[in-house]
Each structure stands twice: as C-alpha cells, then as structure tokens.
Motif scaffolding. Structure first.
Motif, mmCIF file in Angstrom:
data_model
loop_
_atom_site.group_PDB
_atom_site.id
_atom_site.type_symbol
_atom_site.label_atom_id
_atom_site.label_comp_id
_atom_site.label_asym_id
_atom_site.label_seq_id
_atom_site.Cartn_x
_atom_site.Cartn_y
_atom_site.Cartn_z
ATOM 1 N N ASP A 171 67.595 -17.646 -32.627
ATOM 2 C CA ASP A 171 68.368 -16.409 -32.780
ATOM 3 C C ASP A 171 67.737 -15.213 -32.070
ATOM 4 O OD1 ASP A 171 66.239 -15.798 -34.456
ATOM 5 O OD2 ASP A 171 67.444 -15.637 -36.278
ATOM 6 N N GLY A 172 66.548 -15.396 -31.509
ATOM 7 C CA GLY A 172 65.901 -14.329 -30.773
ATOM 8 C C GLY A 172 65.281 -13.244 -31.620
ATOM 9 N N LEU A 173 65.244 -13.436 -32.939
ATOM 10 C CA LEU A 173 64.696 -12.423 -33.833
ATOM 11 C C LEU A 173 63.211 -12.654 -34.093
ATOM 12 C CD1 LEU A 173 67.560 -12.032 -36.467
ATOM 13 C CD2 LEU A 173 67.057 -10.569 -34.490
ATOM 14 N N THR A 174 62.551 -11.590 -34.504
ATOM 15 C CA THR A 174 61.126 -11.637 -34.811
ATOM 16 C C THR A 174 60.925 -11.934 -36.292
ATOM 17 O OG1 THR A 174 60.648 -10.058 -33.060
ATOM 18 C CG2 THR A 174 58.975 -10.313 -34.776
ATOM 19 N N TYR A 175 59.935 -12.766 -36.582
ATOM 20 C CA TYR A 175 59.598 -13.146 -37.953
ATOM 21 C C TYR A 175 58.129 -12.869 -38.216
ATOM 22 C CZ TYR A 175 64.229 -15.003 -38.168
ATOM 23 O OH TYR A 175 65.603 -15.090 -38.157
ATOM 24 N N VAL A 176 57.840 -12.440 -39.434
ATOM 25 C CA VAL A 176 56.501 -12.009 -39.824
ATOM 26 C C VAL A 176 55.944 -12.967 -40.876
ATOM 27 C CG1 VAL A 176 55.159 -10.134 -40.879
ATOM 28 C CG2 VAL A 176 57.067 -9.601 -39.330
ATOM 29 N N TRP A 177 54.665 -13.325 -40.723
ATOM 30 C CA TRP A 177 54.007 -14.211 -41.690
ATOM 31 C C TRP A 177 53.555 -13.402 -42.907
ATOM 32 C CZ3 TRP A 177 53.713 -19.042 -43.005
ATOM 33 C CH2 TRP A 177 52.682 -19.477 -43.848
ATOM 34 N N ILE A 178 53.984 -13.856 -44.099
ATOM 35 C CA ILE A 178 53.598 -13.220 -45.355
ATOM 36 C C ILE A 178 52.622 -14.146 -46.068
ATOM 37 C CG2 ILE A 178 54.414 -12.209 -47.511
ATOM 38 C CD1 ILE A 178 55.512 -10.844 -44.980
ATOM 39 N N PRO A 179 51.406 -13.709 -46.346
ATOM 40 C CA PRO A 179 50.417 -14.592 -46.966
ATOM 41 C C PRO A 179 50.717 -14.822 -48.444
ATOM 42 C CG PRO A 179 49.553 -12.372 -46.797
ATOM 43 C CD PRO A 179 50.879 -12.359 -46.083
ATOM 44 N N ALA A 180 50.140 -15.886 -49.003
ATOM 45 C CA ALA A 180 50.254 -16.155 -50.431
ATOM 46 C C ALA A 180 49.626 -15.010 -51.220
ATOM 47 C CB ALA A 180 49.568 -17.478 -50.764
ATOM 48 N N GLY A 181 50.052 -14.862 -52.470
ATOM 49 C CA GLY A 181 49.484 -13.790 -53.285
ATOM 50 C C GLY A 181 50.097 -13.759 -54.673
ATOM 51 N N VAL A 182 49.650 -12.822 -55.467
ATOM 52 C CA VAL A 182 50.129 -12.623 -56.833
ATOM 53 C C VAL A 182 50.611 -11.187 -56.954
ATOM 54 C CG1 VAL A 182 49.498 -12.621 -59.278
ATOM 55 C CG2 VAL A 182 48.521 -14.336 -57.737
ATOM 56 N N PHE A 183 51.742 -10.988 -57.627
ATOM 57 C CA PHE A 183 52.245 -9.628 -57.808
ATOM 58 C C PHE A 183 53.040 -9.539 -59.100
ATOM 59 C CE2 PHE A 183 55.979 -11.692 -56.335
ATOM 60 C CZ PHE A 183 57.083 -10.864 -56.555
ATOM 61 N N GLN A 184 53.353 -8.303 -59.490
ATOM 62 C CA GLN A 184 54.185 -8.044 -60.661
ATOM 63 C C GLN A 184 55.616 -7.839 -60.195
ATOM 64 O OE1 GLN A 184 53.285 -7.815 -64.019
ATOM 65 N NE2 GLN A 184 51.225 -8.525 -63.475
ATOM 66 N N SER A 244 52.557 -19.095 -54.114
ATOM 67 C CA SER A 244 51.483 -20.062 -53.873
ATOM 68 C C SER A 244 51.303 -20.430 -52.412
ATOM 69 C CB SER A 244 51.735 -21.332 -54.698
ATOM 70 O OG SER A 244 52.979 -21.907 -54.360
ATOM 71 N N LYS A 245 52.345 -20.243 -51.602
ATOM 72 C CA LYS A 245 52.267 -20.572 -50.178
ATOM 73 C C LYS A 245 52.785 -19.412 -49.349
ATOM 74 C CE LYS A 245 54.886 -24.157 -50.212
ATOM 75 N NZ LYS A 245 55.616 -25.351 -49.726
ATOM 76 N N GLY A 246 52.139 -19.177 -48.216
ATOM 77 C CA GLY A 246 52.642 -18.174 -47.303
ATOM 78 C C GLY A 246 53.973 -18.605 -46.703
ATOM 79 N N PHE A 247 54.699 -17.653 -46.144
ATOM 80 C CA PHE A 247 56.017 -17.953 -45.577
ATOM 81 C C PHE A 247 56.354 -16.936 -44.494
ATOM 82 C CE2 PHE A 247 56.488 -15.084 -49.124
ATOM 83 C CZ PHE A 247 57.447 -14.171 -48.728
ATOM 84 N N TRP A 248 57.303 -17.299 -43.655
ATOM 85 C CA TRP A 248 57.835 -16.389 -42.631
ATOM 86 C C TRP A 248 59.070 -15.692 -43.178
ATOM 87 C CZ3 TRP A 248 54.971 -15.802 -38.334
ATOM 88 C CH2 TRP A 248 54.111 -16.838 -37.973
ATOM 89 N N ILE A 249 59.265 -14.444 -42.781
ATOM 90 C CA ILE A 249 60.497 -13.737 -43.144
ATOM 91 C C ILE A 249 60.870 -12.803 -41.998
ATOM 92 C CG2 ILE A 249 59.395 -11.761 -44.300
ATOM 93 C CD1 ILE A 249 61.681 -12.054 -46.449
ATOM 94 N N GLY A 250 62.163 -12.541 -41.869
ATOM 95 C CA GLY A 250 62.638 -11.702 -40.778
ATOM 96 C C GLY A 250 62.023 -10.312 -40.788
#
Length: 225
Positions: free
Chosen positions: A29-42, A65-71
């Motif tokens: 799709d030609g879009l940019t995706y950013v890696w989000i690391p694993a973590g804990v949040f409220q 528990s696992k990092g992921f890509w998001i737009g």
C-alpha cells in the motif's frame, strides 16, 4: 537502495539511506509502519482524568507481550484506492484518511496487504506513546476535532506525532479495531474524529458500531506482528 525484509506473510521495504530501522514501508500500500515494542500500561480511564465516560472503566493493567507494527498514519485514500481500486470517501483527497469504511472493509484491506486490524489494547498502547495522560499532547497541536477541523477530514500527518512517532491517533477519523463490543455484533472504534468535541478526544474513549457501518467519520490503520 531498498532491501526487502520478510515479516511472516508480510514483506516490508527498508530504506538504507538513513531511515530509522523501526520505520518501514509496506510495498502493498506504500504506507509507512512503525515498530511498537512490548510493554505494560494502564488501559481505560487515565489517572486524574475527570472527563471519562462509564464505558472507559475499569482502569486496569495490560501487558503487550509482543512488539508489533502499526501504521504511522491512518490509511489514506491513495493507499486504499491502490489496494482495492475504490474510494468510498466523502471528503476527497489523496492524503486524507479514507472514510466511510466499515470494520469488514477495513479488515479486508489489512488482510490484502498482509496485515490485520490492531486490537484495542495495541491501539491504545500505541496511541499513548509512552504517556500516562488522557492525551499525548496539547489537543490543538495533535488532533483535528470540532474546534479546528471546519467539519471535515484533513491530510494525515499535519499535526504533531506522539512519542512513538504516530500521527492522528486522536481526531481526524475514528479508527476501527479488532475487538468486539459487549453487545452482539458490534465492533469498537478508537481515537474520535474531526467533529467530536474536546471531551471525546482522549485515548481511552471508545465508540462501537455494527461491522458494516460506514460513516463519514470512520477510518482505520493496520497493524502486523
């Protein structure tokens, strides 16, 4: 110079000319995706937020528990048309977010590009960008909402990004996520839109609608493992 990196069923293209290694382009799709690391949040109503609705409760700790890509941005009309050959949007513009898409439409697009819709927890973790506040910055500087949008969508990436480098996580269009609402058949949307008042435009707020609802304020962004 470009090099393809296999990420399961998805191949990202990584620019080797100085682009950050955690920012990649999906050639589908030609879009940019950013890696989000694993973590804990409220998740849910932020501590000290007096504007919360009942459906933002209870606040609870969630582990990603696992990092992921998001737009990096919402899916644009140019990207949507490139993948599907159609553009259902009311507010036309190649760099504006696609609108008038349902959850089913959004999920199909993501699948066709080797991705998926984010879960609500992933979306909220990404939207917070490391912040524990109800918004990741001053609202006027980070979001298109009723006070500054002229009742329409705007090109993505015009406001300031959050701590993860993601744009328009608040405002512009509501974004479909994978989670179902408690009511039978409904799906959750996050982030609020261009015509919402300030109270609505907070990371913990949520909306729900039938999967095939297509409204002028509904769009999405994809995620991938």
């Amino acid at each position: 110079m470009l090099r393809g990196l296999a990420m399961g069923a998805l191949v990202f293209v990584v620019a080797l000319n100085g682009q950050h290694p955690h920012v990649k382009t999906n050639p589908q799709d030609g879009l940019t995706y950013v890696w989000i690391p694993a973590g804990v949040f409220q998740t849910g109503c932020s501590r000290g937020d007096a504007e919360c609705f009942g459906w933002e409760q209870p606040r609870r700790e969630v582990q990603i528990s696992k990092g992921f890509w998001i737009g990096e941005t919402e899916v644009t009309q140019a990207a949507y048309e490139r993948v599907t050959g159609t553009n259902p949007s009311r507010y036309r513009g190649a760099r504006r977010p696609v609108d008038q898409v349902g959850s089913t439409d959004s999920g199909q697009y993501c699948a066709e590009t080797g991705m998926r819709l984010p879960t609500e927890a992933e979306w909220e973790f990404a939207a917070r960008g490391g912040s524990v506040a109800s918004r990741f910055g001053e609202l006027e500087r980070i979001a298109w909402y009723d006070a500054n949008s002229d009742d329409q969508t705007h090109d993505v990436g015009q406001k300031l990004p959050n701590g993860f480098g993601l744009y328009d996580m608040l405002g512009n269009v509501w974004e479909w996520v994978e989670d179902a609402w408690g009511r039978e058949g409904a799906k959750v949307l996050k982030g609020a839109a261009f015509f919402n008042i300030a109270r609505d435009v907070r990371v913990s707020n949520r909306l729900w609608a039938a999967p095939d609802t297509r409204h002028r304020d509904m769009g999405f962004r994809c995620a991938a493992d």
